[in-house]
Design a protein around this motif. Structure first.
Motif, PDB file in Angstrom:
ATOM      1  N   ALA A 184       0.844  -1.192   0.000  1.00 54.74           N
ATOM      2  CA  ALA A 184       0.000   0.000   0.000  1.00 54.74           C
ATOM      3  C   ALA A 184       0.877   1.239   0.000  1.00 54.74           C
ATOM      4  O   ALA A 184       2.064   1.187   0.356  1.00 54.74           O
ATOM      5  N   TRP A 218      -4.473   5.858   6.116  1.00 51.36           N
ATOM      6  CA  TRP A 218      -5.705   5.319   5.543  1.00 51.36           C
ATOM      7  C   TRP A 218      -6.400   6.374   4.675  1.00 51.36           C
ATOM      8  O   TRP A 218      -6.509   7.540   5.052  1.00 51.36           O
ATOM      9  N   ASP A 269     -10.157   3.311   1.362  1.00 56.71           N
ATOM     10  CA  ASP A 269      -9.789   2.150   2.180  1.00 56.71           C
ATOM     11  C   ASP A 269     -10.894   1.844   3.191  1.00 56.71           C
ATOM     12  O   ASP A 269     -11.313   0.689   3.347  1.00 56.71           O
ATOM     13  N   VAL A 295      -6.637  -4.214   1.299  1.00 52.45           N
ATOM     14  CA  VAL A 295      -6.224  -2.868   1.723  1.00 52.45           C
ATOM     15  C   VAL A 295      -4.748  -2.817   2.104  1.00 52.45           C
ATOM     16  O   VAL A 295      -4.075  -1.813   1.881  1.00 52.45           O
ATOM     17  N   ARG A 334      -3.083  -2.504   4.880  1.00 49.70           N
ATOM     18  CA  ARG A 334      -2.659  -1.535   5.887  1.00 49.70           C
ATOM     19  C   ARG A 334      -2.873  -2.124   7.282  1.00 49.70           C
ATOM     20  O   ARG A 334      -3.786  -2.938   7.473  1.00 49.70           O
ATOM     21  N   ALA A 344      -6.435  -3.398   8.841  1.00 49.86           N
ATOM     22  CA  ALA A 344      -7.447  -3.730   7.838  1.00 49.86           C
ATOM     23  C   ALA A 344      -8.079  -5.091   8.102  1.00 49.86           C
ATOM     24  O   ALA A 344      -9.301  -5.257   8.015  1.00 49.86           O
ATOM     25  N   PHE A 393      -6.501  -0.425  -5.573  1.00 47.64           N
ATOM     26  CA  PHE A 393      -5.719  -1.126  -4.561  1.00 47.64           C
ATOM     27  C   PHE A 393      -4.600  -1.937  -5.208  1.00 47.64           C
ATOM     28  O   PHE A 393      -4.652  -2.245  -6.399  1.00 47.64           O
TER      29      PHE A 393
END
Length: 222
Positions: free
Chosen positions: A25, A32, A36, A91, A93, A96, A210
């Protein structure tokens, strides 16, 4: 703005098929974006509806498996581990996987379930397990192996919780067997199917914002 980072060692020229590893990411990982959050909410809601439906259907296979060997019921618990895997794969992150599983648990509670508030507790434990898997990989690996690990680690905390809430009359042999079976099923069902779902969504163009979407585009460009 690009939604992915260019991996170290990648060049501006040359075939993108030469890329090795997963696309991460955008930095910072804790940064974020609105997309997201919305995507995690959507995925969590979709899985929550599926979880609720599985809650109505799982009893027959669970009784069949339990009649052969009670800990085999762990196989029927694996589908409830999938949201965290997919949320993390999409995502990419921190948080997530946990958030997606918690949203799924909350949505599955809305129509009413036989487990009540325990559904949310399970969602937190399962999502935390998947989150640990991605954290161990530094939020840098999101291939099939990472998905299998996330599916597997979604299970142990849930299994321990169930030992003391649902399987209180079992001996430790059954309890440990249940934990191992749930972990293996989590890897194959939640991890394997979660990876396939993510790839399918990316190939269909649903994840263009993404990293999985970029990976799919690069694969098609080969």
């Amino acid at each position: 703005m690009s939604t992915t980072n260019t991996p170290a060692g990648a060049t501006a020229t040359g075939p993108t098929a030469a890329r090795r590893g997963s696309i991460r990411a955008t930095a910072p990982l804790l940064g974020w974006r609105t997309v997201d959050l919305l995507t995690i909410a959507f995925l969590g809601a979709a899985f929550g509806i599926a979880y609720w439906g599985w809650g109505l259907a799982y009893e027959a296979p669970a009784k069949l498996l339990g009649g052969a060997f009670p800990p085999l019921q762990g196989i029927t618990g694996a589908p409830w581990l999938m949201a965290g895997v997919v949320g993390g794969l999409v995502v990419r992150r921190p948080g997530a996987a946990l958030l997606c599983e918690v949203v799924a648990a909350l949505v599955s509670m809305l129509p009413g379930t036989q487990w009540g508030f325990a559904t949310l507790i399970s969602g937190i434990l399962q999502g935390l397990g998947a989150e640990i898997a991605f954290a161990l990989l530094g939020y840098a690996a999101f291939g099939l192996g990472a998905a299998l690990l996330a599916g597997a680690l979604s299970a142990p905390l849930e299994a321990v919780y169930e030992w003391f809430v649902y399987w209180t009359d079992w001996g430790w042999g059954y309890k440990i067997a249940y934990g191992l079976i749930l972990t293996a099923a989590g890897a194959v069902i939640a991890g394997g199917l979660g990876w396939l779902i993510t790839r399918g969504l990316a190939s269909a163009g649903a994840l263009n914002a993404f990293p999985p979407g970029q990976e799919a585009r690069e694969h098609r460009a080969v």
